[in-house]
Write a protein that holds these residues in place. Structure first.
Motif, PDB file in Angstrom:
ATOM      1  N   PRO A 364       0.691  -1.050   0.054  1.00 16.37           N
ATOM      2  CA  PRO A 364      -0.054   0.077  -0.027  1.00 16.37           C
ATOM      3  C   PRO A 364       0.897   1.287  -0.129  1.00 16.37           C
ATOM      4  O   PRO A 364       0.357   2.220  -0.589  1.00 16.37           O
ATOM      5  CB  PRO A 364      -0.697  -0.203   1.334  1.00 16.37           C
ATOM      6  N   VAL A 365       1.760   1.009   0.607  1.00 11.83           N
ATOM      7  CA  VAL A 365       3.005   2.407   0.656  1.00 11.83           C
ATOM      8  C   VAL A 365       3.470   2.702  -0.624  1.00 11.83           C
ATOM      9  O   VAL A 365       3.292   3.794  -1.236  1.00 11.83           O
ATOM     10  CB  VAL A 365       4.060   2.001   1.700  1.00 11.83           C
ATOM     11  N   VAL A 366       3.930   1.532  -1.478  1.00 14.64           N
ATOM     12  CA  VAL A 366       4.284   1.765  -2.805  1.00 14.64           C
ATOM     13  C   VAL A 366       3.139   2.352  -3.622  1.00 14.64           C
ATOM     14  O   VAL A 366       3.471   3.171  -4.471  1.00 14.64           O
ATOM     15  CB  VAL A 366       4.732   0.306  -3.373  1.00 14.64           C
ATOM     16  N   ARG A 367       1.812   1.874  -3.630  1.00 14.13           N
ATOM     17  CA  ARG A 367       0.728   2.288  -4.323  1.00 14.13           C
ATOM     18  C   ARG A 367       0.506   3.700  -4.235  1.00 14.13           C
ATOM     19  O   ARG A 367       0.386   4.630  -5.220  1.00 14.13           O
ATOM     20  CB  ARG A 367      -0.211   1.395  -4.213  1.00 14.13           C
ATOM     21  N   LEU A 373       3.736  10.338  -7.589  1.00 14.63           N
ATOM     22  CA  LEU A 373       4.424  10.475  -8.754  1.00 14.63           C
ATOM     23  C   LEU A 373       3.946  10.296 -10.282  1.00 14.63           C
ATOM     24  O   LEU A 373       4.420  10.932 -11.120  1.00 14.63           O
ATOM     25  CB  LEU A 373       5.438   9.290  -8.723  1.00 14.63           C
ATOM     26  N   LEU A 374       2.598   9.782 -10.429  1.00 12.18           N
ATOM     27  CA  LEU A 374       2.071   9.815 -11.655  1.00 12.18           C
ATOM     28  C   LEU A 374       0.713  10.597 -11.542  1.00 12.18           C
ATOM     29  O   LEU A 374       0.016  11.018 -10.543  1.00 12.18           O
ATOM     30  CB  LEU A 374       1.444   8.244 -11.790  1.00 12.18           C
ATOM     31  N   THR A 382      -2.265   7.956 -16.293  1.00 15.74           N
ATOM     32  CA  THR A 382      -2.389   7.088 -15.303  1.00 15.74           C
ATOM     33  C   THR A 382      -2.978   7.661 -14.121  1.00 15.74           C
ATOM     34  O   THR A 382      -1.983   8.535 -13.379  1.00 15.74           O
ATOM     35  CB  THR A 382      -1.042   6.315 -15.115  1.00 15.74           C
ATOM     36  N   GLU A 383      -3.974   7.598 -13.795  1.00 16.81           N
ATOM     37  CA  GLU A 383      -4.661   8.190 -12.267  1.00 16.81           C
ATOM     38  C   GLU A 383      -4.941   6.939 -11.341  1.00 16.81           C
ATOM     39  O   GLU A 383      -5.665   7.344 -10.270  1.00 16.81           O
ATOM     40  CB  GLU A 383      -5.705   9.033 -12.829  1.00 16.81           C
ATOM     41  N   LEU A 472      10.180   6.841  -3.554  1.00 15.53           N
ATOM     42  CA  LEU A 472       8.890   6.780  -2.816  1.00 15.53           C
ATOM     43  C   LEU A 472       8.914   7.808  -1.733  1.00 15.53           C
ATOM     44  O   LEU A 472       7.817   8.579  -1.546  1.00 15.53           O
ATOM     45  CB  LEU A 472       8.956   5.348  -2.028  1.00 15.53           C
ATOM     46  N   VAL A 473      10.477   8.220  -1.250  1.00 16.97           N
ATOM     47  CA  VAL A 473      10.239   9.354  -0.300  1.00 16.97           C
ATOM     48  C   VAL A 473       9.925  10.632  -1.063  1.00 16.97           C
ATOM     49  O   VAL A 473       9.354  11.631  -0.467  1.00 16.97           O
ATOM     50  CB  VAL A 473      11.660   9.379   0.256  1.00 16.97           C
ATOM     51  N   ARG A 474      10.557  10.661  -2.270  1.00 23.10           N
ATOM     52  CA  ARG A 474      10.402  12.063  -3.059  1.00 23.10           C
ATOM     53  C   ARG A 474       8.924  12.184  -3.513  1.00 23.10           C
ATOM     54  O   ARG A 474       8.488  13.470  -3.489  1.00 23.10           O
ATOM     55  CB  ARG A 474      11.260  11.739  -4.269  1.00 23.10           C
TER      56      ARG A 474
END
Length: 477
Positions: A364-367, A373-374, A382-383, A472-474
């Motif tokens: 879930p953190v990644v998504r 970012l998208l 991509t939404e 991911l942090v960015r």
């Protein structure tokens, strides 16, 4: 203790106060309904905002279980002792109902300078007195909204707070909604001063709850932090989970049993029913409303497979916040060991399961990070970012990027998450992804493949994109 983070939240409140100062709103006064999970730091945030504002303010915090007469008396006392200019005008007043109590607030607040009025734990006032909502609406419309005041209504029961502003309720349409989230990944990294990958671990353990993050000494490793917490039964990491749950879910309740089933890894409706029911599975008529309530409270989340084909019956449930997921998986059953001085055994249990547990918990953190970012230049439409699975979970795809959800018009990419300290995303993972991609409805042989990896990507794999911990942090900076 120094206040850290929350810059965006403070800015949002500041903009509302500026509307009051400028008289730029539809009414002179402005109201904000602030909600968020218990112990996420709402009260501390509001106090910091009031202190920084330079405006006179009053903060009243309700007490659960107190009768309405005593609560109104306390409200009057807090108001009379506050720094708002007209406090002495209402000293000694005794309100027989909430209409009178809130009118005394309007009398005390100044007409010529902006002020702030905070009512904390509003759900408890609603619970105590069914007339509170109507009184709030009446006094706001007739008196408070004409004052240069920012009224902030705070509460942890998200379903109650959202109901306050729903159609047909007295205060509908009169307030702006604000949800206070846990500290994000960038905040956690800044406070712990960890490398990006280790900051992700810290987020999964602390959930971004301020009091727990602040107990993580800068630069401390995950294992050292856990060892220190396990040696102290009163450590914030250990006690916050039980305090949070007891505030909403008594130990003997079915809701608590369902939460514990999901928290220990059960994801499907049938598996949760079997685990939560004990000797007999919970009936569907009992479990369905419980899950609906837990979702309304934002404690449990339900995910659907993301693809070009609808699949509304294939839900997977998970604990919505990272800390509570960690607490239910490891700390709840480890407390007896910790309380008798054997925190080392509880830590060993965590270490044995850590890599496996983290591999799923990080998804879930990644998504959520990729959604920040998208869209980008590579995927401008991509939404939505989710996952895909069939009923047998074979295959189970970690990442699906699409134009919308829950049913995609177009699938833009399919990907995999590999979150290991020493192993990069390699040929084996790529081949498995390339083999499974066509199982996802809406994909084809030319669907781009992507990866997210803690330890980078091996070789010259033909990936369309890959992201790592720094990315991911960015996303949250």
């Amino acid at each position: 203790m120094e206040f850290k983070g929350r810059a965006a939240d403070l800015q949002l409140l500041g903009r509302q106060l500026e509307l009051v100062r400028a008289g730029a709103g539809a009414t002179r006064g402005q109201a904000v309904i602030m909600t968020g999970r218990r112990r996420v730091g709402k009260s501390r945030l509001v106090q910091e905002f009031c202190d920084r504002s330079g405006s006179p303010y009053v903060v009243f915090q309700a007490t659960r279980g107190r009768n309405a007469v005593a609560e109104r008396a306390d409200f009057a006392g807090v108001l009379a002792q506050s720094a708002v200019p007209g406090a002495e005008l209402v000293a000694g007043l005794r309100a027989t109902d909430w209409n009178q109590a809130l009118r005394s607030l309007a009398i005390a607040l100044p007409d010529d300078v902006p002020s702030i009025a905070v009512i904390d734990e509003v759900p408890w006032l609603v619970e105590q007195d069914a007339e509170f909502e109507g009184a709030l609406q009446t006094v706001w419309d007739r008196h408070l909204s004409a004052k240069p005041v920012l009224l902030i209504l705070v509460g942890s029961d998200m379903s109650v707070m959202e109901a306050l502003q729903s159609y047909g309720r007295p205060f509908f349409g009169r307030a702006t909604k604000m949800t206070v989230q846990p500290l994000n990944l960038a905040d956690v990294r800044a406070m712990t001063r960890l490398a990006a990958a280790d900051a992700v671990d810290a987020l999964l353990i602390t959930g971004g709850f301020p009091e727990i993050v602040q107990s993580w000494r800068p630069g401390m490793s995950r294992r050292d932090f856990l060892r220190e917490a396990m040696a102290n039964p009163l450590a914030p990491l250990l006690v916050a989970g039980e305090l949070s749950l007891l505030g909403e879910f008594p130990e003997a309740s079915h809701s608590r049993a369902v939460l514990e089933a999901v928290g220990t890894g059960e994801r499907t409706f049938s598996a949760i029913a079997a685990q939560a029911g004990g000797a007999r599975a919970l009936p569907s008529g009992t479990l369905s409303p419980l899950l609906n309530t837990l979702q309304a409270k934002r404690v449990v989340a339900a995910d659907l497979p993301l693809s070009a084909k609808a699949d509304t019956k294939n839900k997977r449930y998970r604990i919505a916040d990272h800390y509570l997921r960690f607490w239910l998986a490891f700390l709840q059953r480890g407390m007896p060991l910790i309380e008798r001085g054997r925190g080392d055994l509880a830590l060993e249990r965590i270490e044995r399961s850590w890599t496996t547990w983290r591999g799923r918990a990080v998804e879930p953190v990644v998504r959520a990070s990729l959604l920040r970012l998208l869209p980008d230049g590579r995927w401008p439409e991509t939404e939505a970012v989710g996952g895909w699975w069939n009923r047998q979970n074979n295959p189970e795809i970690d990442l699906v990027g699409a134009d919308r959800e829950p049913v995609a018009g177009a699938v833009h990419f399919v990907g995999s998450v590999k979150w290991l300290e020493s192993q990069p995303f390699g040929r084996r993972e790529y081949d498995a992804l390339a083999r499974d991609v066509l199982a996802v409805p809406g994909t084809g042989p030319d669907t781009p493949l992507v990866a997210v990896s803690r330890s980078g990507v091996a070789g010259d794999l033909p990936l369309a994109a890959h992201w790592g911990p720094e990315d991911l942090v960015r996303a949250w900076e």
